[in-house]
Scaffold this motif. Structure first.
Motif, PDB file in Angstrom:
ATOM      1  N   LYS A 119       0.841  -1.206   0.000  1.00 20.12           N
ATOM      2  CA  LYS A 119       0.000   0.000   0.000  1.00 20.12           C
ATOM      3  C   LYS A 119       0.875   1.256   0.000  1.00 20.12           C
ATOM      4  O   LYS A 119       0.615   2.209  -0.748  1.00 20.12           O
ATOM      5  CB  LYS A 119      -0.921  -0.024   1.227  1.00 20.12           C
ATOM      6  N   LYS A 120       1.938   1.263   0.822  1.00 22.13           N
ATOM      7  CA  LYS A 120       2.859   2.407   0.873  1.00 22.13           C
ATOM      8  C   LYS A 120       3.520   2.620  -0.482  1.00 22.13           C
ATOM      9  O   LYS A 120       3.640   3.752  -0.956  1.00 22.13           O
ATOM     10  CB  LYS A 120       3.931   2.180   1.935  1.00 22.13           C
ATOM     11  N   HIS A 121       3.959   1.548  -1.089  1.00 23.20           N
ATOM     12  CA  HIS A 121       4.618   1.627  -2.398  1.00 23.20           C
ATOM     13  C   HIS A 121       3.648   2.162  -3.455  1.00 23.20           C
ATOM     14  O   HIS A 121       4.010   3.010  -4.280  1.00 23.20           O
ATOM     15  CB  HIS A 121       5.151   0.243  -2.790  1.00 23.20           C
ATOM     16  N   SER A 122       2.421   1.688  -3.403  1.00 22.85           N
ATOM     17  CA  SER A 122       1.393   2.140  -4.329  1.00 22.85           C
ATOM     18  C   SER A 122       1.117   3.636  -4.143  1.00 22.85           C
ATOM     19  O   SER A 122       0.997   4.391  -5.122  1.00 22.85           O
ATOM     20  CB  SER A 122       0.124   1.333  -4.113  1.00 22.85           C
ATOM     21  N   ASP A 123       1.007   4.083  -2.894  1.00 22.25           N
ATOM     22  CA  ASP A 123       0.759   5.505  -2.613  1.00 22.25           C
ATOM     23  C   ASP A 123       1.919   6.361  -3.090  1.00 22.25           C
ATOM     24  O   ASP A 123       1.717   7.462  -3.627  1.00 22.25           O
ATOM     25  CB  ASP A 123       0.521   5.723  -1.120  1.00 22.25           C
ATOM     26  N   LYS A 124       3.134   5.888  -2.904  1.00 21.76           N
ATOM     27  CA  LYS A 124       4.319   6.606  -3.348  1.00 21.76           C
ATOM     28  C   LYS A 124       4.283   6.808  -4.862  1.00 21.76           C
ATOM     29  O   LYS A 124       4.564   7.896  -5.375  1.00 21.76           O
ATOM     30  CB  LYS A 124       5.574   5.803  -2.961  1.00 21.76           C
ATOM     31  N   LYS A 125       3.916   5.774  -5.599  1.00 19.57           N
ATOM     32  CA  LYS A 125       3.824   5.856  -7.064  1.00 19.57           C
ATOM     33  C   LYS A 125       2.704   6.817  -7.466  1.00 19.57           C
ATOM     34  O   LYS A 125       2.832   7.564  -8.433  1.00 19.57           O
ATOM     35  CB  LYS A 125       3.558   4.477  -7.681  1.00 19.57           C
ATOM     36  N   LYS A 126       1.580   6.750  -6.730  1.00 23.89           N
ATOM     37  CA  LYS A 126       0.427   7.618  -7.032  1.00 23.89           C
ATOM     38  C   LYS A 126       0.782   9.088  -6.856  1.00 23.89           C
ATOM     39  O   LYS A 126       0.348   9.960  -7.618  1.00 23.89           O
ATOM     40  CB  LYS A 126      -0.734   7.236  -6.122  1.00 23.89           C
ATOM     41  N   ASP A 127       1.567   9.400  -5.799  1.00 21.47           N
ATOM     42  CA  ASP A 127       1.957  10.783  -5.502  1.00 21.47           C
ATOM     43  C   ASP A 127       2.872  11.363  -6.571  1.00 21.47           C
ATOM     44  O   ASP A 127       2.920  12.572  -6.773  1.00 21.47           O
ATOM     45  CB  ASP A 127       2.637  10.867  -4.132  1.00 21.47           C
ATOM     46  N   ARG A 128       3.618  10.530  -7.277  1.00 18.48           N
ATOM     47  CA  ARG A 128       4.527  10.999  -8.319  1.00 18.48           C
ATOM     48  C   ARG A 128       3.782  11.406  -9.589  1.00 18.48           C
ATOM     49  O   ARG A 128       4.324  12.094 -10.428  1.00 18.48           O
ATOM     50  CB  ARG A 128       5.529   9.902  -8.682  1.00 18.48           C
ATOM     51  N   LYS A 129       2.578  10.949  -9.718  1.00 16.81           N
ATOM     52  CA  LYS A 129       1.793  11.187 -10.920  1.00 16.81           C
ATOM     53  C   LYS A 129       1.517  12.688 -11.077  1.00 16.81           C
ATOM     54  O   LYS A 129       1.176  13.364 -10.101  1.00 16.81           O
ATOM     55  CB  LYS A 129       0.489  10.404 -10.821  1.00 16.81           C
ATOM     56  N   PHE A 130       1.650  13.174 -12.292  1.00 10.89           N
ATOM     57  CA  PHE A 130       1.374  14.584 -12.567  1.00 10.89           C
ATOM     58  C   PHE A 130      -0.129  14.793 -12.676  1.00 10.89           C
ATOM     59  O   PHE A 130      -0.795  14.134 -13.465  1.00 10.89           O
ATOM     60  CB  PHE A 130       2.079  14.992 -13.862  1.00 10.89           C
ATOM     61  N   ASN A 131      -0.636  15.703 -11.911  1.00 12.72           N
ATOM     62  CA  ASN A 131      -2.057  15.998 -11.934  1.00 12.72           C
ATOM     63  C   ASN A 131      -2.234  17.513 -12.134  1.00 12.72           C
ATOM     64  O   ASN A 131      -2.026  18.311 -11.216  1.00 12.72           O
ATOM     65  CB  ASN A 131      -2.701  15.553 -10.611  1.00 12.72           C
ATOM     66  N   PRO A 132      -2.626  17.981 -13.361  1.00 11.79           N
ATOM     67  CA  PRO A 132      -2.707  19.414 -13.636  1.00 11.79           C
ATOM     68  C   PRO A 132      -3.878  20.112 -12.921  1.00 11.79           C
ATOM     69  O   PRO A 132      -3.897  21.323 -12.809  1.00 11.79           O
ATOM     70  CB  PRO A 132      -2.884  19.482 -15.148  1.00 11.79           C
ATOM     71  N   LEU A 133      -4.842  19.405 -12.448  1.00 13.48           N
ATOM     72  CA  LEU A 133      -5.996  20.045 -11.805  1.00 13.48           C
ATOM     73  C   LEU A 133      -5.744  20.376 -10.413  1.00 13.48           C
ATOM     74  O   LEU A 133      -5.389  20.436  -9.503  1.00 13.48           O
ATOM     75  CB  LEU A 133      -7.221  19.133 -11.909  1.00 13.48           C
TER      76      LEU A 133
END
Length: 133
Positions: A119-133
């Motif tokens: 779950k931590k690894h997944s959240d870390k990857k999610k946080d790196r995602k670029f989100n323009p909104l």
């Protein structure tokens, strides 16, 4: 396994060997074909006999006979010894009781830790995602 009785139940047949060797190979019967009737053998205990039959089911003929060919040596007596050694090795390997596999139980704490790490690894990857909104 009673080796004395096994020796009495084994049947040897000598035939001409194949391969290179000139005129001598065509005249002399040095190849040994060992036949052993596993199905009707009295050299084994009942449980051992059943284990051997199941282990060697693919190597036996329809009549329950095991056939071993040996033509490694130019000597007929040496080939008889080698064929008998092969037979004993095959039978001893087949008569071994297989080890029972015990299922390993993984503790709940270790399962929980693994899932938390995922779950931590997944959240870390999610946080790196670029989100323009």
């Amino acid at each position: 396994m009673n080796i004395e009785r096994l020796h009495k139940e084994v049947i040897y047949k000598a035939t001409t060997s194949s391969g290179p060797g000139g005129q001598h190979v065509n005249k002399v019967a040095t190849k040994i074909q060992l036949t052993f009737d596993v199905l009707n053998s009295l050299a084994f205990a009942k449980a051992e006999h059943e284990r051997i039959l199941t282990a060697l089911s693919k190597q036996l003929t329809k009549e329950g006979v095991l056939q071993i060919n040996c033509q490694e040596s130019r000597s007929q007596t040496k080939n008889k010894e080698l064929a008998l050694k092969k037979l004993l090795a095959i039978l001893s390997r087949a008569s071994v009781i297989p080890k029972i596999r015990k299922k390993r139980i993984v503790p709940k704490a270790i399962k929980r830790k693994r899932l938390n790490d995922k779950k931590k690894h997944s959240d870390k990857k999610k946080d790196r995602k670029f989100n323009p909104l």
